[in-house]
Scaffold this motif. Structure first.
Motif, short mmCIF file in Angstrom:
data_model
loop_
_atom_site.label_atom_id
_atom_site.label_comp_id
_atom_site.label_asym_id
_atom_site.label_seq_id
_atom_site.Cartn_x
_atom_site.Cartn_y
_atom_site.Cartn_z
N GLY A 30 5.02 -24.05 45.49
CA GLY A 30 6.27 -23.63 44.82
C GLY A 30 5.92 -23.35 43.36
O GLY A 30 4.74 -23.35 42.98
N GLY A 31 6.94 -23.14 42.54
CA GLY A 31 6.71 -22.81 41.14
C GLY A 31 5.94 -23.89 40.39
O GLY A 31 5.06 -23.59 39.58
N ALA A 32 6.25 -25.17 40.67
CA ALA A 32 5.58 -26.27 39.96
C ALA A 32 4.09 -26.26 40.29
O ALA A 32 3.24 -26.52 39.42
CB ALA A 32 6.19 -27.61 40.36
N LEU A 83 7.80 -32.32 33.81
CA LEU A 83 9.15 -32.24 34.37
C LEU A 83 9.51 -30.79 34.66
O LEU A 83 9.72 -29.99 33.74
CB LEU A 83 10.12 -32.85 33.33
N HIS A 84 9.58 -30.46 35.94
CA HIS A 84 9.90 -29.09 36.35
C HIS A 84 11.36 -28.97 36.79
O HIS A 84 11.78 -27.92 37.27
CB HIS A 84 9.00 -28.65 37.51
N ASP A 85 12.11 -30.09 36.69
CA ASP A 85 13.47 -30.10 37.26
C ASP A 85 14.53 -30.35 36.21
O ASP A 85 14.26 -30.97 35.18
CB ASP A 85 13.57 -31.25 38.29
N TRP A 108 20.31 -23.01 46.79
CA TRP A 108 20.56 -22.99 45.33
C TRP A 108 19.89 -21.81 44.65
O TRP A 108 20.23 -21.45 43.52
CB TRP A 108 20.23 -24.32 44.67
N LYS A 109 18.95 -21.15 45.33
CA LYS A 109 18.33 -19.96 44.75
C LYS A 109 19.23 -18.73 44.95
O LYS A 109 18.97 -17.67 44.38
CB LYS A 109 16.95 -19.73 45.35
N GLY A 110 20.25 -18.88 45.79
CA GLY A 110 21.34 -17.90 45.82
C GLY A 110 21.03 -16.54 46.42
O GLY A 110 21.65 -15.54 46.04
N PHE A 123 6.79 -15.34 52.86
CA PHE A 123 6.00 -15.74 51.70
C PHE A 123 4.87 -14.75 51.48
O PHE A 123 4.18 -14.37 52.41
CB PHE A 123 5.40 -17.15 51.88
N ARG A 124 4.67 -14.32 50.24
CA ARG A 124 3.61 -13.35 49.93
C ARG A 124 2.77 -13.86 48.76
O ARG A 124 3.25 -14.58 47.90
CB ARG A 124 4.24 -12.00 49.55
N SER A 125 1.52 -13.44 48.74
CA SER A 125 0.65 -13.85 47.63
C SER A 125 0.44 -12.70 46.65
O SER A 125 -0.22 -12.88 45.62
CB SER A 125 -0.72 -14.29 48.16
N ALA A 171 21.80 -24.47 37.77
CA ALA A 171 20.96 -24.13 36.61
C ALA A 171 19.48 -24.14 36.94
O ALA A 171 18.97 -25.11 37.50
CB ALA A 171 21.25 -25.12 35.48
N GLU A 172 18.80 -23.05 36.59
CA GLU A 172 17.36 -22.91 36.85
C GLU A 172 16.60 -23.68 35.78
O GLU A 172 16.81 -23.42 34.58
CB GLU A 172 17.01 -21.42 36.80
N PRO A 173 15.70 -24.58 36.15
CA PRO A 173 14.98 -25.33 35.12
C PRO A 173 14.19 -24.41 34.17
O PRO A 173 14.27 -24.56 32.96
CB PRO A 173 14.04 -26.24 35.94
N VAL A 199 10.15 -14.25 34.09
CA VAL A 199 9.04 -13.84 33.21
C VAL A 199 8.12 -12.86 33.96
O VAL A 199 7.68 -11.85 33.40
CB VAL A 199 8.24 -15.08 32.75
N GLU A 200 7.85 -13.16 35.22
CA GLU A 200 6.94 -12.29 35.99
C GLU A 200 7.51 -10.87 36.11
O GLU A 200 6.77 -9.89 35.99
CB GLU A 200 6.68 -12.88 37.38
N GLY A 201 8.81 -10.78 36.32
CA GLY A 201 9.46 -9.47 36.40
C GLY A 201 9.29 -8.72 35.08
O GLY A 201 8.97 -7.53 35.05
N1 UPG Z 1 6.35 -16.81 44.86
C1 UPG Z 1 5.21 -16.53 45.60
N2 UPG Z 1 5.38 -16.01 46.85
C2 UPG Z 1 6.61 -15.79 47.39
C3 UPG Z 1 7.77 -16.10 46.62
C4 UPG Z 1 7.60 -16.63 45.35
O1 UPG Z 1 4.07 -16.70 45.16
O2 UPG Z 1 6.68 -15.31 48.50
C5 UPG Z 1 6.17 -17.35 43.49
C6 UPG Z 1 6.92 -16.60 42.42
O3 UPG Z 1 6.21 -15.46 42.02
C7 UPG Z 1 7.03 -17.67 41.34
C8 UPG Z 1 7.11 -18.97 42.14
O4 UPG Z 1 6.71 -18.65 43.46
O5 UPG Z 1 5.85 -17.69 40.55
C9 UPG Z 1 8.50 -19.53 42.18
O6 UPG Z 1 8.88 -19.85 40.89
P1 UPG Z 1 10.26 -20.54 40.48
O7 UPG Z 1 11.35 -20.01 41.35
O8 UPG Z 1 10.38 -20.47 39.02
O9 UPG Z 1 9.89 -22.04 40.87
P2 UPG Z 1 10.50 -23.26 41.71
O10 UPG Z 1 9.72 -23.31 42.98
O11 UPG Z 1 11.96 -23.27 41.76
O12 UPG Z 1 9.92 -24.50 40.79
C10 UPG Z 1 10.35 -25.26 39.69
C11 UPG Z 1 11.65 -24.92 38.97
C12 UPG Z 1 11.56 -23.56 38.29
C13 UPG Z 1 10.34 -23.50 37.37
C14 UPG Z 1 9.09 -23.94 38.09
C15 UPG Z 1 7.89 -24.08 37.16
O13 UPG Z 1 12.74 -24.96 39.90
O14 UPG Z 1 12.73 -23.31 37.52
O15 UPG Z 1 10.19 -22.17 36.91
O16 UPG Z 1 9.27 -25.20 38.72
O17 UPG Z 1 8.15 -24.95 36.09
#
Ligand code: UPG
Length: 380
Positions: free
Chosen positions: A13-15, A120-122, A211-213, A265-267, A286-288, A294-296
């Motif tokens: 995930g993002g963390a 803290l990612h949350d 919650w990601k909507g 899921f894609r890399s 609320a998104e942490p 940023v990536e966009g």
């Molecule tokens: N991603 C992939 N493949 C997919 C879909 C998503 O690699 O198929 C990536 C995406 O590019 C991004 C990440 O997954 O880099 C998802 O990021 P984000 O939605 O920000 O992360 P969360 O998994 O929700 O993780 C937590 C927080 C978030 C914060 C992140 C890092 O919820 O707000 O940005 O941690 O601190």
């Protein structure tokens, strides 16, 4: 400096993606201990970051866990804590990257007498976590030597939940902007592969979770021109398979089968994002932080983000992106429709956003910031 990183997740995930960037500079002197096996381990290995699966037993705590469930899982954690404490004696500090890693890391830090850092990612609010989970997280985090919050919003929520303000420093996620420069040929190829060459592609990149909507974006399509098409990139990561079924049902009910594609899921996120005309972030809580925002921007794409949490620290409405009220498909649809018709205007805005994001979220600068914070804890 020798660091023992801990993360509970087998999936990235993002963390976890953030942790890869933080651990990379320490790869000759660190270990990432995981509490589950999966594709995150492969990613760490691809980046030559040492990794060990510390347990294969599933840890039963959920964001909404009750006290009894929490205590039951703590008993289950004792062998893991003992193991981590033993390993930690070989390292200068323990760096817990997730909440379950905090539980294990805090106790292992006490047993091994190694300082604890918690990333803290949350956002520790009622929107995201049960009262008991918040209490456990805040109490354990207050015993850390340092807390790195991924945004001001996460920091504020932590303090409001009883966290000690003097322990917290904010460090945003860092990015290597070079990875987001994709050639026109590649973009053309991807649009062809998707079969969407002549469409206005709206990309949503996130695990599929209520919650990601994602459902808000699907609903908003009713308000947008016919050629606007959505790609949903991501999979359900944490036992939220039901939501995928609901999304497919919603698409069928609204007869949007031709306008919504589920890519799983894609890399190849930079490539896919670059092939989009617009990136939508639609979290209803609320998104942490919001890595995808940023990536966009780094891909030079206009971004619409839900106005809450960390997103408001990244996006200035009308300057480097658009902010919309969370959970309001009508408003989102109207802003998307404007982006479809005012392409020249949004292009200028996206160019500004890219320059700003390169300057603000440079992974090397952020890694130096983190290194400086860690150096204060360890005299090496
Ligand atoms: N991603 C992939 N493949 C997919 C879909 C998503 O690699 O198929 C990536 C995406 O590019 C991004 C990440 O997954 O880099 C998802 O990021 P984000 O939605 O920000 O992360 P969360 O998994 O929700 O993780 C937590 C927080 C978030 C914060 C992140 C890092 O919820 O707000 O940005 O941690 O601190």
């Amino acid at each position: 400096m020798k660091i023992l990183f801990l993360d509970q997740s087998g999936k990235p995930g993002g963390a976890e993606l953030c942790l890869i960037d933080i651990a990379k500079p320490y790869r000759d002197n660190c270990l990432v201990g995981l509490f589950a096996d999966g594709s995150f381990r492969n990613l760490l290995e691809q980046n030559q970051i040492p990794v060990q699966i510390l347990t294969n037993q599933e840890i039963q705590v959920r964001k909404e866990s009750s006290l009894t469930q929490g205590l039951a899982s703590l008993t289950q954690l004792i062998p893991l804590i003992t193991k981590v404490a033993k390993i930690a004696r070989e390292y200068d500090l323990i760096y817990a990257n997730t909440q379950k890693a905090l539980v294990v890391g805090a106790l292992a830090s006490f047993l091994s007498r190694r300082p604890l850092v918690y990333h803290l990612h949350d956002i520790l609010s009622a929107e995201h976590f049960s009262k008991i989970n918040r209490a456990i997280a805040v109490n354990l985090a207050n015993r850390a030597s340092l807390i790195i919050a991924n945004s001001q919003a996460s920091k504020t929520a932590f303090i409001e939940a009883g966290g000690k303000a003097n322990l917290v420093e904010v460090a945003y996620n860092g990015f290597d902007s070079k990875l987001y420069q994709i050639s026109e040929d590649k973009i053309k190829q991807i649009r062809q592969e998707l079969g969407l060459e002549d469409k206005f592609i709206i990309g949503h990149f996130s695990r599929l979770s209520p919650w990601k909507g994602q459902h808000i974006l699907i609903e908003s399509l009713a308000k947008t021109p016919e050629n606007a098409t959505v790609i949903l990139v991501g999979d359900a990561l944490f036992g939220e398979q039901d939501y995928i079924l609901k999304l497919h049902q919603q698409v069928a009910n609204l007869r949007l089968e031709n306008r919504v594609k589920f890519l799983g899921f894609r890399s190849d996120i930079p490539q896919l994002m670059s092939a989009c005309d617009l990136i939508a972030h639609t979290s209803i809580a609320a998104e942490p932080f919001g890595r995808v925002i940023v990536e966009g921007m780094l891909c030079g794409k206009p971004v619409i983000a839900a106005k809450a949490g960390g997103a408001t620290e990244i996006v200035e409405d009308g300057i480097n992106g658009f902010l919309v009220t969370p959970n309001q498909p009508q408003e989102l649809g109207e802003v998307i429709a404007r982006c479809v018709t005012e392409i020249d205007k949004t292009e200028i805005l996206a160019k500004n956003a890219k320059l700003g994001a390169i300057a603000r979220f440079d992974v090397e600068v952020i890694n130096r910031q983190i290194a400086e914070l860690l150096r204060r804890l360890v005299n090496v």
